[in-house]
Motif scaffolding. Structure first.
Motif, PDB file in Angstrom:
ATOM      1  N   GLY A  38       0.814  -1.197   0.000  1.00  0.00           N
ATOM      2  CA  GLY A  38       0.000   0.000   0.000  1.00  0.00           C
ATOM      3  C   GLY A  38       0.851   1.251   0.000  1.00  0.00           C
ATOM      4  O   GLY A  38       2.068   1.211   0.142  1.00  0.00           O
ATOM      5  N   ILE A  39       0.198   2.405  -0.168  1.00  0.00           N
ATOM      6  CA  ILE A  39       0.904   3.687  -0.181  1.00  0.00           C
ATOM      7  C   ILE A  39       1.433   4.020   1.206  1.00  0.00           C
ATOM      8  O   ILE A  39       2.537   4.526   1.356  1.00  0.00           O
ATOM      9  N   LEU A  40       0.632   3.727   2.235  1.00  0.00           N
ATOM     10  CA  LEU A  40       1.008   4.071   3.592  1.00  0.00           C
ATOM     11  C   LEU A  40       1.451   2.837   4.361  1.00  0.00           C
ATOM     12  O   LEU A  40       0.834   1.777   4.285  1.00  0.00           O
ATOM     13  N   HIS A  41       2.514   2.997   5.141  1.00  0.00           N
ATOM     14  CA  HIS A  41       2.972   1.935   6.017  1.00  0.00           C
ATOM     15  C   HIS A  41       1.970   1.794   7.163  1.00  0.00           C
ATOM     16  O   HIS A  41       1.370   2.789   7.604  1.00  0.00           O
ATOM     17  N   PRO A  42       1.767   0.595   7.682  1.00  0.00           N
ATOM     18  CA  PRO A  42       0.791   0.394   8.766  1.00  0.00           C
ATOM     19  C   PRO A  42       1.055   1.237  10.011  1.00  0.00           C
ATOM     20  O   PRO A  42       0.120   1.519  10.778  1.00  0.00           O
ATOM     21  N   LEU A  43       2.296   1.651  10.233  1.00  0.00           N
ATOM     22  CA  LEU A  43       2.625   2.428  11.429  1.00  0.00           C
ATOM     23  C   LEU A  43       2.371   3.927  11.263  1.00  0.00           C
ATOM     24  O   LEU A  43       2.472   4.684  12.234  1.00  0.00           O
ATOM     25  N   MET A  44       2.031   4.349  10.058  1.00  0.00           N
ATOM     26  CA  MET A  44       1.843   5.777   9.820  1.00  0.00           C
ATOM     27  C   MET A  44       0.479   6.245  10.306  1.00  0.00           C
ATOM     28  O   MET A  44      -0.496   5.504  10.255  1.00  0.00           O
ATOM     29  N   LYS A  45       0.423   7.500  10.780  1.00  0.00           N
ATOM     30  CA  LYS A  45      -0.800   8.073  11.330  1.00  0.00           C
ATOM     31  C   LYS A  45      -1.048   9.451  10.736  1.00  0.00           C
ATOM     32  O   LYS A  45      -0.119  10.136  10.316  1.00  0.00           O
ATOM     33  N   PHE A  46      -2.305   9.844  10.715  1.00  0.00           N
ATOM     34  CA  PHE A  46      -2.651  11.219  10.338  1.00  0.00           C
ATOM     35  C   PHE A  46      -2.070  12.141  11.411  1.00  0.00           C
ATOM     36  O   PHE A  46      -2.335  11.961  12.600  1.00  0.00           O
ATOM     37  N   ASN A  47      -1.256  13.117  11.009  1.00  0.00           N
ATOM     38  CA  ASN A  47      -0.567  13.916  12.030  1.00  0.00           C
ATOM     39  C   ASN A  47      -1.081  15.348  12.157  1.00  0.00           C
ATOM     40  O   ASN A  47      -0.461  16.172  12.836  1.00  0.00           O
ATOM     41  N   TYR A  48      -2.191  15.669  11.516  1.00  0.00           N
ATOM     42  CA  TYR A  48      -2.853  16.973  11.636  1.00  0.00           C
ATOM     43  C   TYR A  48      -2.105  18.110  10.931  1.00  0.00           C
ATOM     44  O   TYR A  48      -2.436  19.274  11.124  1.00  0.00           O
ATOM     45  N   ASP A  49      -1.105  17.791  10.127  1.00  0.00           N
ATOM     46  CA  ASP A  49      -0.436  18.819   9.335  1.00  0.00           C
ATOM     47  C   ASP A  49      -1.298  19.045   8.093  1.00  0.00           C
ATOM     48  O   ASP A  49      -1.190  18.330   7.103  1.00  0.00           O
ATOM     49  N   VAL A  50      -2.172  20.041   8.172  1.00  0.00           N
ATOM     50  CA  VAL A  50      -3.122  20.331   7.103  1.00  0.00           C
ATOM     51  C   VAL A  50      -2.881  21.747   6.578  1.00  0.00           C
ATOM     52  O   VAL A  50      -2.689  22.681   7.361  1.00  0.00           O
ATOM     53  N   LEU A  51      -2.878  21.879   5.275  1.00  0.00           N
ATOM     54  CA  LEU A  51      -2.740  23.193   4.646  1.00  0.00           C
ATOM     55  C   LEU A  51      -3.789  23.326   3.545  1.00  0.00           C
ATOM     56  O   LEU A  51      -4.189  22.330   2.932  1.00  0.00           O
ATOM     57  N   ALA A  52      -4.220  24.549   3.292  1.00  0.00           N
ATOM     58  CA  ALA A  52      -5.162  24.816   2.208  1.00  0.00           C
ATOM     59  C   ALA A  52      -4.658  25.989   1.384  1.00  0.00           C
ATOM     60  O   ALA A  52      -4.003  26.892   1.914  1.00  0.00           O
ATOM     61  N   TRP A  53      -4.946  25.951   0.091  1.00  0.00           N
ATOM     62  CA  TRP A  53      -4.501  27.010  -0.822  1.00  0.00           C
ATOM     63  C   TRP A  53      -5.682  27.574  -1.592  1.00  0.00           C
ATOM     64  O   TRP A  53      -6.603  26.838  -1.974  1.00  0.00           O
ATOM     65  N   HIS A  54      -5.619  28.880  -1.828  1.00  0.00           N
ATOM     66  CA  HIS A  54      -6.577  29.563  -2.699  1.00  0.00           C
ATOM     67  C   HIS A  54      -5.732  30.487  -3.570  1.00  0.00           C
ATOM     68  O   HIS A  54      -5.381  31.597  -3.167  1.00  0.00           O
ATOM     69  N   ILE A  55      -5.353  29.994  -4.746  1.00  0.00           N
ATOM     70  CA  ILE A  55      -4.460  30.717  -5.652  1.00  0.00           C
ATOM     71  C   ILE A  55      -5.303  31.395  -6.728  1.00  0.00           C
ATOM     72  O   ILE A  55      -5.889  30.727  -7.589  1.00  0.00           O
ATOM     73  N   ASP A  56      -5.369  32.713  -6.684  1.00  0.00           N
ATOM     74  CA  ASP A  56      -6.227  33.468  -7.602  1.00  0.00           C
ATOM     75  C   ASP A  56      -5.383  34.083  -8.721  1.00  0.00           C
ATOM     76  O   ASP A  56      -4.583  34.994  -8.468  1.00  0.00           O
ATOM     77  N   PRO A  57      -5.531  33.612  -9.965  1.00  0.00           N
ATOM     78  CA  PRO A  57      -4.757  34.169 -11.079  1.00  0.00           C
ATOM     79  C   PRO A  57      -4.996  35.664 -11.259  1.00  0.00           C
ATOM     80  O   PRO A  57      -4.080  36.403 -11.640  1.00  0.00           O
ATOM     81  N   ALA A  58      -6.206  36.131 -10.991  1.00  0.00           N
ATOM     82  CA  ALA A  58      -6.525  37.547 -11.177  1.00  0.00           C
ATOM     83  C   ALA A  58      -5.699  38.434 -10.253  1.00  0.00           C
ATOM     84  O   ALA A  58      -5.498  39.619 -10.535  1.00  0.00           O
ATOM     85  N   ARG A  59      -5.209  37.863  -9.167  1.00  0.00           N
ATOM     86  CA  ARG A  59      -4.402  38.619  -8.204  1.00  0.00           C
ATOM     87  C   ARG A  59      -2.922  38.284  -8.336  1.00  0.00           C
ATOM     88  O   ARG A  59      -2.120  38.631  -7.478  1.00  0.00           O
ATOM     89  N   ASN A  60      -2.560  37.576  -9.416  1.00  0.00           N
ATOM     90  CA  ASN A  60      -1.168  37.241  -9.714  1.00  0.00           C
ATOM     91  C   ASN A  60      -0.536  36.408  -8.597  1.00  0.00           C
ATOM     92  O   ASN A  60       0.644  36.561  -8.277  1.00  0.00           O
ATOM     93  N   GLN A  61      -1.329  35.526  -8.004  1.00  0.00           N
ATOM     94  CA  GLN A  61      -0.843  34.730  -6.883  1.00  0.00           C
ATOM     95  C   GLN A  61      -0.161  33.455  -7.362  1.00  0.00           C
ATOM     96  O   GLN A  61      -0.359  33.003  -8.488  1.00  0.00           O
ATOM     97  N   ALA A  62       0.654  32.881  -6.474  1.00  0.00           N
ATOM     98  CA  ALA A  62       1.402  31.669  -6.800  1.00  0.00           C
ATOM     99  C   ALA A  62       1.371  30.714  -5.611  1.00  0.00           C
ATOM    100  O   ALA A  62       1.109  31.113  -4.477  1.00  0.00           O
ATOM    101  N   GLY A  63       1.661  29.440  -5.884  1.00  0.00           N
ATOM    102  CA  GLY A  63       1.794  28.463  -4.819  1.00  0.00           C
ATOM    103  C   GLY A  63       3.142  28.599  -4.140  1.00  0.00           C
ATOM    104  O   GLY A  63       3.892  29.552  -4.386  1.00  0.00           O
TER     105      GLY A  63
END
Length: 304
Positions: free
Chosen positions: A1-26
């Motif tokens: 599988g992709i994830l090893h059985p010992l791996m856990k969700f660690n709450y490192d969450v990020l969200a992006w809202h990249i608006d081309p009209a505002r010349n934004q970038a990732g």
């Protein structure tokens, strides 16, 4: 599988809202994690039978990046340099986005002790030494709902949106990412109990598993999610951790810090210290070299 059985969700969450009209970038080119020595780097992958080469084993830190809207050339999409074309996938480090001290930082693992002992040159330059090497870059467009999974060592970045695009569907690129990690490599930021199957359904699943029908119960079992206070705590903490990526005002930085301080016992100790250290750095940057309002003293007290 992709994830090893010992791996856990660690709450490192990020969200992006990249608006081309505002010349934004990732985010600019980077790796998600940079172990300090060759030995630390080797330990960031699981040793597995039949996979003696480090890097071909499962990583202990994996990001799941999900497109909530189409990610296109016009509104920003991810680009990567595949492992096979990246000489420092197993040895380099990130350039700290142009940090003034980077030029004095040694990054390559050539010493017998496994520590860096070579003067700085950034991994992107080493991965792209010639004009032809730019042809190794891979674009990864995604439709809304599609996703990507990559390790902590992949060199990646988000492109800038095109403000001049005439495409009909050139709206903002919205995406969210979730991290799974080995607890020994990077522990969950808050208590694991805040996210997972409801207790009653866990018992039901265990009972059904004995009867050989666990998949049905586990897939349909409702999950509990962190309460608002914990979600807000993670938002404030992540804003401080990534303060260099955002144009946050001093009052906003202070508000995030105050909330994290109020709920500091909810945060994992290592993560908590990192959050408070980044707050001090942010305040130093805002005050041109001096921590305002006694921020450093407060952090020292909290760390102790």
């Amino acid at each position: 599988g992709i994830l090893h059985p010992l791996m856990k969700f660690n709450y490192d969450v990020l969200a992006w809202h990249i608006d081309p009209a505002r010349n934004q970038a990732g985010f600019s080119p980077h790796r998600d994690r940079q172990p300090h020595t060759r030995f630390d780097l080797q330990r960031s992958f699981y040793p597995e039978e039949g996979e003696e080469e480090v890097g071909r084993q499962q990583a202990k830190y994996v990001t799941h990046w999900v497109a909530l809207t189409d990610a296109t050339p016009e509104n920003s999409r991810l680009y990567v340099i595949p492992r096979g074309f990246d000489p420092d996938y197993l040895g380099g480090d990130d350039d700290f986005d142009g940090d003034k001290h980077c030029k004095e930082t040694s990054l390559n693992f050539h010493g017998s002790d496994g520590y860096r002992n070579e003067k700085y040159s950034d991994p992107l330059t080493r991965a792209l030494p010639t004009k032809q090497s730019y042809q190794n870059i891979r674009a990864l467009p995604r439709k809304a709902g599609q996703s990507l999974v990559f390790t902590h060592r992949i060199l990646h970045w988000g492109s800038k949106g095109n403000p001049h695009s005439t495409a009909d569907a050139n709206g903002p690129r919205i995406a969210i990412s979730f991290v799974f990690s080995d607890e020994g490599f990077e522990a969950p930021y808050v208590k694991e109990e805040y996210f997972g199957p409801c207790h009653n359904n866990i018992r039901e699943a265990e009972e059904e598993e004995k009867n050989g029908d666990s998949k049905k119960v586990k897939s349909s079992a409702p999950w509990k999610y962190p309460p608002f206070s914990i979600r807000l705590l993670l938002v404030c903490a992540q804003l401080l951790i990534y303060h260099q990526r955002f144009d946050l005002s001093t009052p906003m930085l202070r508000a995030c810090y105050d909330y994290c301080k109020l709920h500091s016992k909810e945060l994992n100790e290592v993560y908590r210290k990192k959050v408070f250290v980044e707050f001090v750095k942010a305040m130093k940057e805002q005050s041109s070299g001096g921590v305002v309002d006694g921020g450093a003293e407060e952090v020292c007290a909290l760390e102790g």
